[in-house]
Design a protein around this motif. Structure first.
Motif, short mmCIF file in Angstrom:
data_model
loop_
_atom_site.label_atom_id
_atom_site.label_comp_id
_atom_site.label_asym_id
_atom_site.label_seq_id
_atom_site.Cartn_x
_atom_site.Cartn_y
_atom_site.Cartn_z
N GLY A 105 34.55 23.63 40.45
CA GLY A 105 35.58 24.64 40.62
C GLY A 105 36.71 24.24 41.55
N SER A 106 37.31 23.07 41.31
CA SER A 106 38.52 22.67 42.03
C SER A 106 39.20 21.56 41.25
N LEU A 107 40.41 21.23 41.70
CA LEU A 107 41.15 20.11 41.12
C LEU A 107 40.85 18.88 41.95
N LEU A 108 39.72 18.25 41.64
CA LEU A 108 39.33 17.05 42.38
C LEU A 108 40.45 16.00 42.30
N THR A 128 44.41 26.32 41.89
CA THR A 128 43.04 25.79 41.86
C THR A 128 42.78 25.38 40.41
N GLY A 129 41.54 25.16 40.05
CA GLY A 129 41.28 24.78 38.67
C GLY A 129 39.87 24.30 38.45
N ILE A 130 39.66 23.67 37.32
CA ILE A 130 38.35 23.15 36.92
C ILE A 130 38.46 21.65 36.66
N THR A 131 37.44 20.93 37.12
CA THR A 131 37.32 19.51 36.81
C THR A 131 36.00 19.26 36.10
N ILE A 132 36.06 18.63 34.92
CA ILE A 132 34.87 18.11 34.26
C ILE A 132 34.77 16.64 34.67
N MET A 133 33.64 16.25 35.24
CA MET A 133 33.52 14.92 35.82
C MET A 133 32.14 14.33 35.57
N TYR A 134 32.08 13.00 35.57
CA TYR A 134 30.79 12.34 35.59
C TYR A 134 30.24 12.41 37.01
N MET A 135 28.96 12.63 37.14
CA MET A 135 28.35 12.74 38.45
C MET A 135 28.00 11.35 39.00
N ILE A 145 36.85 13.41 33.96
CA ILE A 145 36.97 13.38 32.50
C ILE A 145 38.12 14.25 32.03
N GLU A 146 38.19 15.48 32.57
CA GLU A 146 39.23 16.42 32.14
C GLU A 146 39.46 17.44 33.24
N GLN A 147 40.68 18.02 33.29
CA GLN A 147 41.00 19.06 34.27
C GLN A 147 41.87 20.13 33.63
N THR A 157 40.75 37.47 44.78
CA THR A 157 39.65 37.39 45.74
C THR A 157 38.70 36.29 45.28
N LYS A 158 37.71 36.01 46.11
CA LYS A 158 36.67 35.06 45.71
C LYS A 158 36.08 35.45 44.36
N ASP A 159 35.76 36.71 44.19
CA ASP A 159 35.11 37.15 42.96
C ASP A 159 36.01 36.99 41.74
N SER A 160 37.29 37.35 41.88
CA SER A 160 38.19 37.23 40.73
C SER A 160 38.40 35.78 40.35
N LEU A 161 38.49 34.88 41.34
CA LEU A 161 38.64 33.46 41.03
C LEU A 161 37.37 32.88 40.43
N PHE A 162 36.21 33.29 40.94
CA PHE A 162 34.95 32.84 40.35
C PHE A 162 34.91 33.20 38.86
N GLU A 163 35.31 34.42 38.54
CA GLU A 163 35.26 34.87 37.14
C GLU A 163 36.25 34.09 36.29
N LYS A 164 37.49 33.96 36.77
CA LYS A 164 38.51 33.23 36.01
C LYS A 164 38.11 31.77 35.79
N LEU A 165 37.61 31.13 36.86
CA LEU A 165 37.26 29.72 36.76
C LEU A 165 36.00 29.49 35.93
N SER A 166 35.10 30.46 35.94
CA SER A 166 33.91 30.36 35.10
C SER A 166 34.29 30.36 33.63
N ILE A 167 35.21 31.23 33.26
CA ILE A 167 35.70 31.28 31.87
C ILE A 167 36.45 29.99 31.53
N MET A 168 37.33 29.57 32.46
CA MET A 168 38.09 28.34 32.24
C MET A 168 37.16 27.14 32.11
#
Length: 315
Positions: A105-108, A128-135, A145-147, A157-168
């Motif tokens: 849950g960030s732009l690494l 903020t954003g989402i990063t798909i990455m190799y571990m 891999i992708e962002q 709020t924390k909760d609204s961002l958690f929800e948005k980023l979970s969907i993203m």
């Protein structure tokens, strides 16, 4: 395709559901049940609850670095993690054909660590954003891999961002997995010069510092919304603060420039006006320890009637 999914909080639930719907999940790994609250209720993680609903086997190692054989027994083609909560041993990273990937849950490389969403709010980040990455062996240090990027709104709020980023994160993972399985991805190494860390929230960070600027206080309260919430004290009683807003009247603020930070300077219809370093913050939702959580209007008509008065100072 043999898939092991590893995750724990609400953030991970939509991701698990979608992966299971499209590909099927053979094993879910999540954190052990916890004892929660004064009544010491044994509580399962949201991911465990969803896995049981979906009929997927659940594995809950106390220390995965020592207890991971059940995962190896599955012989996974890929391991997918999303906010699992433990460092995964190298043997698990090396086993799957398509490796182990993480939905972060960030732009690494910014905000490596366990609280990226909270700290992006606390820092006042624009995006903020989402990063798909190799571990990799080091935390959140694997190749990207992708962002996808998300603008942080002033109301988030924390909760609204958690929800948005979970969907993203769910959507981005679904777009990325076919490319991983087709071996079409071209991962990029993280820029080490841009690395920042977002460690887990500490108890001392939950206490409101009324000497901060009003913008900082507002961001912190939004970052701690619902759980754990922030707190302050008055007359030796602890008051949880869940919501509030910045007071917008400059003239009013100038009239109170010399007042102590934390001083209650006015009771509004919907909140408690508190002097801070560069303005006034209005508290709108609170909870006295041992009492119900409520909006300030109801609080001032009940438990807070004699406790909250103009001139008192929050500590």
């Amino acid at each position: 395709m043999k898939i092991v999914f590893m995750g724990t909080p609400d953030f991970s639930v939509p991701i698990l559901k979608k992966v299971n719907e499209i590909y099927g999940v053979d094993l879910v790994v999540t954190q052990p049940d916890k004892i929660v609250g004064r009544k010491k209720v044994i509580t399962s993680s949201p991911v465990k609850n969803m896995a049981k609903e979906l009929g997927i086997e659940v594995f809950q190692p106390i220390k995965i670095r020592k207890d991971y054989q059940r995962i190896l027994d599955v012989k996974p083609d890929i391991i997918i993690t999303a906010a699992y909560g433990q460092i995964i041993p190298k043997v698990l990273l090396d086993t799957p054909k398509y490796k182990a990937i993480n939905v972060h849950g960030s732009l690494l490389p910014k905000h490596r660590g366990g609280a990226p969403i909270q700290r992006s709010l606390m820092n006042g980040d624009e995006y903020t954003g989402i990063t798909i990455m190799y571990m990799g062996v080091k935390m959140d240090a694997g190749d990207i891999i992708e962002q996808d990027k998300l603008k942080i709104e002033s109301s988030d709020t924390k909760d609204s961002l958690f929800e948005k980023l979970s969907i993203m994160g769910t959507d981005l993972l679904m777009k990325t997995l076919p490319r991983i399985f087709a071996e079409e991805v071209k991962p990029l190494s993280q820029n080490q010069d841009e690395v920042t860390y977002s460690n887990n929230i500490l108890r001392e960070e939950e206490k409101i510092n009324w000497g901060n600027n009003v913008e900082v206080i507002d961001r912190h309260i939004r970052a701690f919304y619902n759980e754990p919430g922030m707190f302050t004290s008055i007359d030796d009683r602890t008051l949880k603060v869940y919501q509030g807003k910045i007071h917008q009247c400059n003239n009013f603020e100038k009239n109170h420039e010399k007042d102590a930070n934390g001083k209650i300077i006015k009771l509004f219809d919907d909140g408690i006006g508190v002097k801070v370093n560069n303005g006034v913050y209005i508290i709108t939702e609170v909870q006295l320890v041992g009492k119900k959580r409520m909006n300030v209007k109801d609080f001032l008509n009940g438990a807070g009637r004699n406790l909250i008065t103009v001139g008192k100072v929050f500590k």
